[in-house]
Design an enzyme around this catalytic site. Structure first.
Site, PDB file in Angstrom:
ATOM      1  N   ARG A  99       0.840  -1.207   0.000  1.00  0.00           N
ATOM      2  CA  ARG A  99       0.000   0.000   0.000  1.00  0.00           C
ATOM      3  C   ARG A  99       0.867   1.245   0.000  1.00  0.00           C
ATOM      4  O   ARG A  99       1.774   1.378   0.833  1.00  0.00           O
ATOM      5  CB  ARG A  99      -0.898   0.036   1.250  1.00  0.00           C
ATOM      6  CG  ARG A  99      -1.883  -1.087   1.367  1.00  0.00           C
ATOM      7  CD  ARG A  99      -2.862  -1.160   0.233  1.00  0.00           C
ATOM      8  NE  ARG A  99      -3.747   0.002   0.138  1.00  0.00           N
ATOM      9  CZ  ARG A  99      -4.610   0.182  -0.860  1.00  0.00           C
ATOM     10  NH1 ARG A  99      -4.696  -0.702  -1.837  1.00  0.00           N
ATOM     11  NH2 ARG A  99      -5.379   1.248  -0.883  1.00  0.00           N
ATOM     12  N   LEU A 101       1.864   4.814   0.954  1.00  0.00           N
ATOM     13  CA  LEU A 101       1.634   5.489   2.242  1.00  0.00           C
ATOM     14  C   LEU A 101       1.538   7.006   2.053  1.00  0.00           C
ATOM     15  O   LEU A 101       2.233   7.584   1.221  1.00  0.00           O
ATOM     16  CB  LEU A 101       2.779   5.140   3.195  1.00  0.00           C
ATOM     17  CG  LEU A 101       2.851   3.641   3.521  1.00  0.00           C
ATOM     18  CD1 LEU A 101       4.228   3.249   4.039  1.00  0.00           C
ATOM     19  CD2 LEU A 101       1.758   3.248   4.508  1.00  0.00           C
ATOM     20  N   HIS A 117      12.928  -2.678  -2.569  1.00  0.00           N
ATOM     21  CA  HIS A 117      12.239  -2.606  -3.856  1.00  0.00           C
ATOM     22  C   HIS A 117      12.976  -3.477  -4.872  1.00  0.00           C
ATOM     23  O   HIS A 117      14.208  -3.428  -4.949  1.00  0.00           O
ATOM     24  CB  HIS A 117      12.186  -1.151  -4.338  1.00  0.00           C
ATOM     25  CG  HIS A 117      11.480  -1.010  -5.642  1.00  0.00           C
ATOM     26  ND1 HIS A 117      10.105  -0.986  -5.733  1.00  0.00           N
ATOM     27  CD2 HIS A 117      11.946  -0.928  -6.914  1.00  0.00           C
ATOM     28  CE1 HIS A 117       9.758  -0.880  -7.009  1.00  0.00           C
ATOM     29  NE2 HIS A 117      10.856  -0.850  -7.739  1.00  0.00           N
ATOM     30  N   GLU A 182      17.909  -9.839  -2.289  1.00  0.00           N
ATOM     31  CA  GLU A 182      17.090  -9.084  -1.322  1.00  0.00           C
ATOM     32  C   GLU A 182      17.304  -9.650   0.077  1.00  0.00           C
ATOM     33  O   GLU A 182      17.442  -8.922   1.058  1.00  0.00           O
ATOM     34  CB  GLU A 182      15.599  -9.156  -1.690  1.00  0.00           C
ATOM     35  CG  GLU A 182      15.242  -8.482  -2.999  1.00  0.00           C
ATOM     36  CD  GLU A 182      13.741  -8.466  -3.261  1.00  0.00           C
ATOM     37  OE1 GLU A 182      12.955  -8.297  -2.309  1.00  0.00           O
ATOM     38  OE2 GLU A 182      13.338  -8.627  -4.434  1.00  0.00           O
TER      39      GLU A 182
HETATM   40  N1  NHR Z   1       4.836   4.883   0.286  1.00  0.00           N
HETATM   41  C1  NHR Z   1       5.504   6.011   0.043  1.00  0.00           C
HETATM   42  N2  NHR Z   1       4.930   7.159   0.399  1.00  0.00           N
HETATM   43  N3  NHR Z   1       6.731   6.036  -0.525  1.00  0.00           N
HETATM   44  C2  NHR Z   1       7.301   4.877  -0.906  1.00  0.00           C
HETATM   45  O1  NHR Z   1       8.508   4.936  -1.461  1.00  0.00           O
HETATM   46  C3  NHR Z   1       6.624   3.657  -0.708  1.00  0.00           C
HETATM   47  C4  NHR Z   1       5.372   3.706  -0.086  1.00  0.00           C
HETATM   48  C5  NHR Z   1       4.643   2.526   0.111  1.00  0.00           C
HETATM   49  C6  NHR Z   1       5.141   1.321  -0.323  1.00  0.00           C
HETATM   50  C7  NHR Z   1       6.828  -0.025  -1.542  1.00  0.00           C
HETATM   51  C8  NHR Z   1       6.738   0.106  -3.067  1.00  0.00           C
HETATM   52  C9  NHR Z   1       7.664  -0.873  -3.764  1.00  0.00           C
HETATM   53  O2  NHR Z   1       8.724  -1.221  -3.230  1.00  0.00           O
HETATM   54  C10 NHR Z   1       6.386   1.270  -0.962  1.00  0.00           C
HETATM   55  C11 NHR Z   1       7.146   2.423  -1.129  1.00  0.00           C
HETATM   56  C12 NHR Z   1       3.030  -0.461  -3.575  1.00  0.00           C
HETATM   57  C13 NHR Z   1       2.781   0.269  -4.731  1.00  0.00           C
HETATM   58  C14 NHR Z   1       1.382   0.361  -5.292  1.00  0.00           C
HETATM   59  O3  NHR Z   1       1.195   0.838  -6.413  1.00  0.00           O
HETATM   60  C15 NHR Z   1       3.833   0.954  -5.324  1.00  0.00           C
HETATM   61  C16 NHR Z   1       5.096   0.883  -4.771  1.00  0.00           C
HETATM   62  C17 NHR Z   1       5.350   0.143  -3.607  1.00  0.00           C
HETATM   63  C18 NHR Z   1       4.301  -0.539  -3.026  1.00  0.00           C
HETATM   64  N4  NHR Z   1       0.348  -0.054  -4.534  1.00  0.00           N
HETATM   65  C19 NHR Z   1      -1.081   0.005  -4.919  1.00  0.00           C
HETATM   66  C20 NHR Z   1      -1.784   1.128  -4.121  1.00  0.00           C
HETATM   67  O4  NHR Z   1      -2.788   1.621  -4.656  1.00  0.00           O
HETATM   68  C21 NHR Z   1      -1.791  -1.275  -4.570  1.00  0.00           C
HETATM   69  C22 NHR Z   1      -1.230  -2.453  -5.283  1.00  0.00           C
HETATM   70  C23 NHR Z   1      -1.698  -3.767  -4.697  1.00  0.00           C
HETATM   71  O5  NHR Z   1      -2.417  -3.794  -3.676  1.00  0.00           O
HETATM   72  O6  NHR Z   1      -1.322  -4.809  -5.256  1.00  0.00           O
HETATM   73  O7  NHR Z   1      -1.401   1.453  -3.000  1.00  0.00           O
HETATM   74  O8  NHR Z   1       7.384  -1.276  -4.918  1.00  0.00           O
HETATM   75  C1  GAR Z   2       9.874  -8.707  -2.917  1.00  0.00           C
HETATM   76  O1  GAR Z   2      10.490  -8.990  -4.143  1.00  0.00           O
HETATM   77  C2  GAR Z   2       9.880  -7.223  -2.655  1.00  0.00           C
HETATM   78  O2  GAR Z   2      11.047  -6.581  -3.107  1.00  0.00           O
HETATM   79  C3  GAR Z   2       8.716  -6.784  -3.483  1.00  0.00           C
HETATM   80  O3  GAR Z   2       7.749  -7.788  -3.398  1.00  0.00           O
HETATM   81  C4  GAR Z   2       8.374  -9.008  -3.007  1.00  0.00           C
HETATM   82  C5  GAR Z   2       7.815  -9.399  -1.682  1.00  0.00           C
HETATM   83  O4  GAR Z   2       8.233 -10.691  -1.347  1.00  0.00           O
HETATM   84  N1  GAR Z   2       8.193  -5.568  -2.990  1.00  0.00           N
HETATM   85  C6  GAR Z   2       7.439  -4.799  -3.713  1.00  0.00           C
HETATM   86  O5  GAR Z   2       7.202  -5.006  -4.890  1.00  0.00           O
HETATM   87  C7  GAR Z   2       6.868  -3.633  -2.965  1.00  0.00           C
HETATM   88  N2  GAR Z   2       5.944  -2.988  -3.796  1.00  0.00           N
HETATM   89  P1  GAR Z   2       8.178 -11.202   0.150  1.00  0.00           P
HETATM   90  O6  GAR Z   2       6.764 -10.937   0.660  1.00  0.00           O
HETATM   91  O7  GAR Z   2       8.432 -12.672   0.009  1.00  0.00           O
HETATM   92  O8  GAR Z   2       9.217 -10.497   0.921  1.00  0.00           O
END
Ligand code: NHR
Ligand code: GAR
Length: 224
Positions: A99, A101, A117, A182
């Site tokens: 999600r 944030l 990531h 990772e």
């Molecule tokens: N929040 C902020 N403010 N900044 C970041 O850098 C964040 C964050 C929250 C999560 C992880 C991130 C990743 O590593 C992360 C970094 C979810 C989405 C997304 O599009 C994008 C990036 C990351 C995590 N989420 C959708 C949403 O609407 C839902 C997708 C789903 O539920 O499958 O929140 O990639």
């Molecule tokens: C990991 O590859 C992580 O880097 C990625 O999802 C996988 C989670 O695996 N994270 C994202 O894409 C955040 N948006 P895990 O639940 O087994 O750690």
């Protein structure tokens, strides 16, 4: 006589981990058994996250907070912060937390909120990173641990690991190669933080104090 890397319970940093799914990064952190940290709780926004069972098996408190129970992101994030803060963590770790944030949430945890990531940021922020890397034909891919800021996937970088992309890779084989890295770099980043070697400075720079840095070429392609 107390050694440099010996931690009594009071000196340990308290960590809360946020997950949404499988939880293999969380598991890598639990199995690293970092003496400098104590995992206070694992919180998931999904009730069916596999990682919850793994955490329970390790005797760690778990909690589910479904974003679907909240009207908007702001109210979900407020409830999430209340849940997290009940454990008074020094560090909050996103481990496959899916999600985005809000700005208020991120500001509240400035300098103590990190994410892993699955790409070499700033390339391939967002979702489906391995598919996009393969479609572009890049030869090097990897993963990044970074401090979380409001600018999605653009927070200050702490550590990265690179892997080769092979000609017959699929998103799955590439993801597995990246995931292996990772599981190595995330415990390292948490170890640095918990030993007070890692800081986010007020001007948004990552400070790695007393950490050996490489000076030679890391990647040397085979030449004929
Ligand atoms: N929040 C902020 N403010 N900044 C970041 O850098 C964040 C964050 C929250 C999560 C992880 C991130 C990743 O590593 C992360 C970094 C979810 C989405 C997304 O599009 C994008 C990036 C990351 C995590 N989420 C959708 C949403 O609407 C839902 C997708 C789903 O539920 O499958 O929140 O990639
Ligand atoms: C990991 O590859 C992580 O880097 C990625 O999802 C996988 C989670 O695996 N994270 C994202 O894409 C955040 N948006 P895990 O639940 O087994 O750690």
């Amino acid at each position: 006589m107390r050694y440099k890397h010996e931690f009594n319970d009071a000196a340990r940093k308290s960590v809360v981990i946020l997950i949404s799914g499988r939880g293999s990064n969380m598991q890598a952190l639990l199995e690293a058994k970092l003496p400098c940290s104590r995992i206070a709780a694992v919180i998931s926004n999904k009730a069916d996250a596999q990682g919850l069972e793994i955490a329970s098996r390790h005797g760690i408190a778990t909690q589910v907070l479904s974003h679907r129970d909240y009207a908007d992101r702001e109210s979900f994030d407020t409830a999430l912060a209340t849940a997290i803060d009940s454990y008074q963590p020094d560090l909050v770790v996103l481990a496959g937390f899916m999600r985005i944030l809000t700005q208020n949430f991120v500001a509240h945890y400035e300098g103590r909120l990190i994410n892993i990531h699955p790409s070499l940021l700033p390339a391939y922020g967002g979702l489906n990173t391995h598919e996009r890397a393969l479609a572009d034909g890049v030869k090097i891919h990897g993963c990044t641990v970074h401090f979380v800021t409001a600018n999605l996937d653009h927070g200050p970088i702490i550590v990265q690991a690179a892997v080769p992309v092979l000609m017959d890779d699929t998103p799955e084989t590439l993801a597995a190669r990246v995931l292996h890295e990772e599981h190595r770099i995330y415990p390292q980043a948490v170890r640095w933080f918990c030993r007070d070697h890692l800081k986010l400075t007020p001007d948004g720079k990552v400070l790695l104090d007393r950490i050996e840095q490489p000076s030679a070429a890391l990647i040397v392609p085979e030449l004929e």
